[in-house]
Scaffold this motif. Structure first.
Motif, PDB file in Angstrom:
ATOM      1  N   ASP A 120       0.818  -1.215   0.000  1.00  0.00           N
ATOM      2  CA  ASP A 120       0.000   0.000   0.000  1.00  0.00           C
ATOM      3  C   ASP A 120       0.856   1.272   0.000  1.00  0.00           C
ATOM      4  O   ASP A 120       0.598   2.211  -0.759  1.00  0.00           O
ATOM      5  N   HIS A 121       1.850   1.298   0.874  1.00  0.00           N
ATOM      6  CA  HIS A 121       2.664   2.498   0.989  1.00  0.00           C
ATOM      7  C   HIS A 121       3.512   2.711  -0.259  1.00  0.00           C
ATOM      8  O   HIS A 121       3.626   3.840  -0.762  1.00  0.00           O
ATOM      9  N   GLU A 122       4.093   1.638  -0.783  1.00  0.00           N
ATOM     10  CA  GLU A 122       4.893   1.767  -1.994  1.00  0.00           C
ATOM     11  C   GLU A 122       4.030   2.139  -3.193  1.00  0.00           C
ATOM     12  O   GLU A 122       4.459   2.907  -4.064  1.00  0.00           O
ATOM     13  N   PHE A 123       2.804   1.612  -3.227  1.00  0.00           N
ATOM     14  CA  PHE A 123       1.861   1.996  -4.285  1.00  0.00           C
ATOM     15  C   PHE A 123       1.598   3.497  -4.243  1.00  0.00           C
ATOM     16  O   PHE A 123       1.618   4.180  -5.271  1.00  0.00           O
ATOM     17  N   ALA A 124       1.387   4.012  -3.035  1.00  0.00           N
ATOM     18  CA  ALA A 124       1.149   5.449  -2.881  1.00  0.00           C
ATOM     19  C   ALA A 124       2.370   6.264  -3.293  1.00  0.00           C
ATOM     20  O   ALA A 124       2.245   7.344  -3.879  1.00  0.00           O
ATOM     21  N   ARG A 125       3.559   5.752  -2.992  1.00  0.00           N
ATOM     22  CA  ARG A 125       4.777   6.450  -3.400  1.00  0.00           C
ATOM     23  C   ARG A 125       4.901   6.503  -4.924  1.00  0.00           C
ATOM     24  O   ARG A 125       5.307   7.519  -5.484  1.00  0.00           O
ATOM     25  N   VAL A 126       4.541   5.410  -5.596  1.00  0.00           N
ATOM     26  CA  VAL A 126       4.558   5.438  -7.064  1.00  0.00           C
ATOM     27  C   VAL A 126       3.609   6.518  -7.579  1.00  0.00           C
ATOM     28  O   VAL A 126       3.962   7.310  -8.460  1.00  0.00           O
TER      29      VAL A 126
ATOM     30  N   ARG B  30      19.666   4.738  -3.968  1.00  0.00           N
ATOM     31  CA  ARG B  30      19.038   3.581  -4.609  1.00  0.00           C
ATOM     32  C   ARG B  30      18.767   3.870  -6.094  1.00  0.00           C
ATOM     33  O   ARG B  30      18.623   5.025  -6.485  1.00  0.00           O
ATOM     34  N   PRO B  31      18.624   2.839  -6.913  1.00  0.00           N
ATOM     35  CA  PRO B  31      18.385   3.049  -8.341  1.00  0.00           C
ATOM     36  C   PRO B  31      16.929   3.300  -8.711  1.00  0.00           C
ATOM     37  O   PRO B  31      16.639   3.644  -9.849  1.00  0.00           O
ATOM     38  N   HIS B  32      16.010   3.119  -7.744  1.00  0.00           N
ATOM     39  CA  HIS B  32      14.583   3.282  -8.042  1.00  0.00           C
ATOM     40  C   HIS B  32      13.907   4.104  -6.943  1.00  0.00           C
ATOM     41  O   HIS B  32      14.335   4.082  -5.789  1.00  0.00           O
ATOM     42  N   LEU B  33      12.828   4.769  -7.309  1.00  0.00           N
ATOM     43  CA  LEU B  33      12.120   5.633  -6.366  1.00  0.00           C
ATOM     44  C   LEU B  33      11.164   4.869  -5.455  1.00  0.00           C
ATOM     45  O   LEU B  33      10.826   5.349  -4.375  1.00  0.00           O
ATOM     46  N   ALA B  34      10.706   3.701  -5.895  1.00  0.00           N
ATOM     47  CA  ALA B  34       9.740   2.949  -5.089  1.00  0.00           C
ATOM     48  C   ALA B  34       9.845   1.470  -5.414  1.00  0.00           C
ATOM     49  O   ALA B  34      10.252   1.087  -6.517  1.00  0.00           O
ATOM     50  N   ALA B  35       9.493   0.646  -4.454  1.00  0.00           N
ATOM     51  CA  ALA B  35       9.337  -0.802  -4.632  1.00  0.00           C
ATOM     52  C   ALA B  35      10.621  -1.530  -5.007  1.00  0.00           C
ATOM     53  O   ALA B  35      10.584  -2.714  -5.351  1.00  0.00           O
ATOM     54  N   ASP B  36      11.761  -0.845  -4.980  1.00  0.00           N
ATOM     55  CA  ASP B  36      13.058  -1.452  -5.294  1.00  0.00           C
ATOM     56  C   ASP B  36      13.106  -2.089  -6.682  1.00  0.00           C
ATOM     57  O   ASP B  36      13.816  -3.076  -6.908  1.00  0.00           O
ATOM     58  N   ARG B  37      12.338  -1.516  -7.616  1.00  0.00           N
ATOM     59  CA  ARG B  37      12.347  -2.002  -9.002  1.00  0.00           C
ATOM     60  C   ARG B  37      11.746  -0.917  -9.889  1.00  0.00           C
ATOM     61  O   ARG B  37      11.268   0.111  -9.395  1.00  0.00           O
ATOM     62  N   LEU B  38      11.790  -1.156 -11.187  1.00  0.00           N
ATOM     63  CA  LEU B  38      11.196  -0.201 -12.125  1.00  0.00           C
ATOM     64  C   LEU B  38       9.698  -0.072 -11.884  1.00  0.00           C
ATOM     65  O   LEU B  38       8.980  -1.076 -11.843  1.00  0.00           O
TER      66      LEU B  38
END
Length: 228
Positions: free
Chosen positions: A85-91, A151-159
């Protein structure tokens, strides 16, 4: 049934959806529509006269964020958002940040002033460009660099769409003759180049470089055309 994407190839919002479609291995046809010209065809797919618009067997949708989330719901793999949920909101947050904040600097503050306005026979606002480069972009890039925290990504540790949306705006900055300073913002520069080097984005950029070169040639000749 193949889908149709409407919009100008150099639009960062159109690019964002083209990348998403490619990442999800979805076929589509691109129908160029110039947002500078509110033609009946453009207004038929988006009454606001903006791009992109998207049409498939379910109907027509407008607005890049709406289209992106529709594609995610209908074609969930590979995911470009996040299950948590939190990572979804960050995206969602970084996608919105790119679309509304970075666009004002990268696309409308630099790219449009240096390429599109002269192409349309109008003088670009060099004072605005200077202000964007000195004040607007550094403030936003400082924030994004801090959020990346190496880190290389802004959220979820992936593209995710967060990375795609940010990099898509930075592509227009690069088309406008600027770049993300890797010495000052190393993580952000790595993110942008990481997206740009993916086949989904590289295929778009390969087409766009030719368009940008033709625009620059027309500007040098003083040839006015109606849009990009």
């Amino acid at each position: 049934m193949s889908a149709t994407l409407f919009g100008a190839p150099l639009s960062p919002f159109v690019r964002k959806i083209r990348i998403a479609l490619a990442e999800k291995n979805l076929d589509y046809s691109l129908v160029p529509l110039d947002p500078n010209e509110k033609t009946p065809e453009l207004l038929a797919v988006n009454p606001l006269g903006r791009v992109p618009a998207y049409r498939d067997d379910r109907g027509t949708l407008a607005d890049s964020a709406v289209i992106a989330q529709y594609l995610e719901r209908r074609y969930p793999e590979p995911s470009l958002y996040a299950a948590d949920d939190h990572e979804f909101a960050r995206v969602l947050w970084f996608e919105k940040y790119a679309d509304y904040e970075l666009s004002g600097c990268c696309t409308f503050g630099v790219f449009r002033q240096r390429l599109i306005m002269p192409l349309l026979g109008q003088a670009g606002d060099s004072t605005l460009v200077d202000s964007v480069l000195a004040e607007c972009l550094p403030r936003h890039f400082d924030y994004l660099e801090a959020e990346l925290d190496g880190r290389p990504h802004l959220a979820a540790d992936r593209l995710t769409m967060a990375d795609i949306a940010v990099a898509s705006q930075c592509c227009n900055l690069i088309h406008g003759g600027e770049s993300v300073d890797a010495a000052r913002w190393p993580a952000l520069a790595e993110l942008v180049e990481g997206v740009r080097s993916r086949p989904s984005c590289a295929a778009c950029l390969e087409q766009e470089v030719g368009v940008v070169e033709r625009i620059r040639a027309r500007i040098a000749r003083g040839t006015r055309v109606s849009g990009a």
